[in-house]
Design an enzyme around this catalytic site. Structure first.
Site, short mmCIF file in Angstrom:
data_model
loop_
_atom_site.label_atom_id
_atom_site.label_comp_id
_atom_site.label_asym_id
_atom_site.label_seq_id
_atom_site.Cartn_x
_atom_site.Cartn_y
_atom_site.Cartn_z
N ARG A 161 -10.44 0.89 -11.66
CA ARG A 161 -10.12 -0.63 -11.57
C ARG A 161 -11.23 -1.59 -11.35
NH1 ARG A 161 -5.99 0.38 -8.24
NH2 ARG A 161 -4.89 1.71 -9.78
N ASP B 228 -9.05 -3.79 -6.46
CA ASP B 228 -7.55 -3.86 -6.17
C ASP B 228 -7.30 -4.51 -4.86
OD1 ASP B 228 -4.98 -2.76 -5.79
OD2 ASP B 228 -5.89 -0.72 -4.94
N ASP C 30 -4.84 -4.91 -1.72
CA ASP C 30 -3.60 -4.22 -1.06
C ASP C 30 -3.46 -4.89 0.41
OD1 ASP C 30 -3.11 -2.74 -3.26
OD2 ASP C 30 -4.13 -1.02 -2.37
N1 PH2 Z 1 -7.18 3.18 -4.90
C1 PH2 Z 1 -6.20 3.74 -5.65
C2 PH2 Z 1 -6.50 5.09 -6.39
N2 PH2 Z 1 -7.54 5.62 -5.79
N3 PH2 Z 1 -9.51 6.11 -4.55
C3 PH2 Z 1 -10.66 5.55 -3.68
N4 PH2 Z 1 -11.50 6.16 -3.21
N5 PH2 Z 1 -10.37 4.17 -3.51
C4 PH2 Z 1 -9.20 3.31 -3.73
O1 PH2 Z 1 -9.24 2.28 -3.42
C5 PH2 Z 1 -8.23 3.73 -4.58
C6 PH2 Z 1 -8.43 5.11 -4.92
C7 PH2 Z 1 -5.03 3.16 -6.00
O2 PH2 Z 1 -5.04 1.78 -5.44
MG MG Z 2 -4.41 0.31 -4.04
MG MG Z 3 -3.02 -2.52 -5.41
#
Ligand code: PH2
Ligand code: MG
Ligand code: MG
Length: 169
Positions: A92, A95, A97
């Site tokens: 992505r 993201d 959160d």
């Molecule tokens: N976010 C995810 C799935 N896997 N892996 C890492 N290293 N960092 C992330 O922010 C991440 C992920 C789903 O949000």
């Molecule tokens: Mg996430």
């Molecule tokens: Mg998210």
């Protein structure tokens, strides 16, 4: 006013640049005051392994928004940065959160706070610990204590002289 923490992650289109843009947009949102940002961390992908490593960070803000309104802001910024929702846990551009929203516990369809991954994901908990070493989680657990049970799994801070590289991958 509530203190909230937002986790940022990217593994596409110059990840570090995406994180910097997102931090800028969040910090300049109405009713949001930036408190701290963590270092930028390089992390191994959780989930499908056939994707690039991630850059992750956490920011602390103070806000008069509700959690739902903050989520809407975050989603708008994800969209502005060109996020396309494809594979679950796949690569992505950005993201965002909501990890914590004061001491609130929320269990809604779109938003669970504290973020369910917070206490087991190294790329969330270590950056959070960096900016909030004395934080007590809403269930009463000191963050520092919780972090002791989470392996680093290759997580490492990006040094400033690596930023340029991480901006161009
Ligand atoms: N976010 C995810 C799935 N896997 N892996 C890492 N290293 N960092 C992330 O922010 C991440 C992920 C789903 O949000
Ligand atoms: Mg996430
Ligand atoms: Mg998210």
């Amino acid at each position: 006013m509530v203190v909230a923490y937002i986790g940022l992650g990217s593994n596409l289109n110059a990840p570090l640049l995406q994180l910097k843009k997102a931090i800028h947009f969040i910090a300049n949102s109405k009713q949001v005051k930036l408190l701290q940002t963590s270092s930028f961390y390089l992390s191994k992908p959780l989930g499908p392994q056939d994707q690039p490593d991630f850059v992750n960070a956490v920011m602390g803000i103070e806000t008069s928004l509700t959690a739902a309104a903050l989520l809407t802001q975050c989603q708008a910024i994800e969209e502005k940065l060109g996020r396309v929702r494809k594979q679950h846990w796949g690569p992505r551009i950005i993201d965002l959160d909501i990890l914590l929203f004061g001491n609130q516990k929320l269990d809604q369809l779109e938003l669970t706070v504290p973020h369910p991954g917070l206490v087991q994901r190294e790329f969330v908990i270590y950056p959070l610990l960096e900016i909030a070493p004395n934080l007590i989680l809403p269930d009463g657990m000191p963050l520092q204590k919780q972090t002791k049970s989470v392996a680093l799994n290759g997580l490492r801070k990006l040094a400033k002289d690596e930023w340029e590289v991480a901006c161009n991958v």
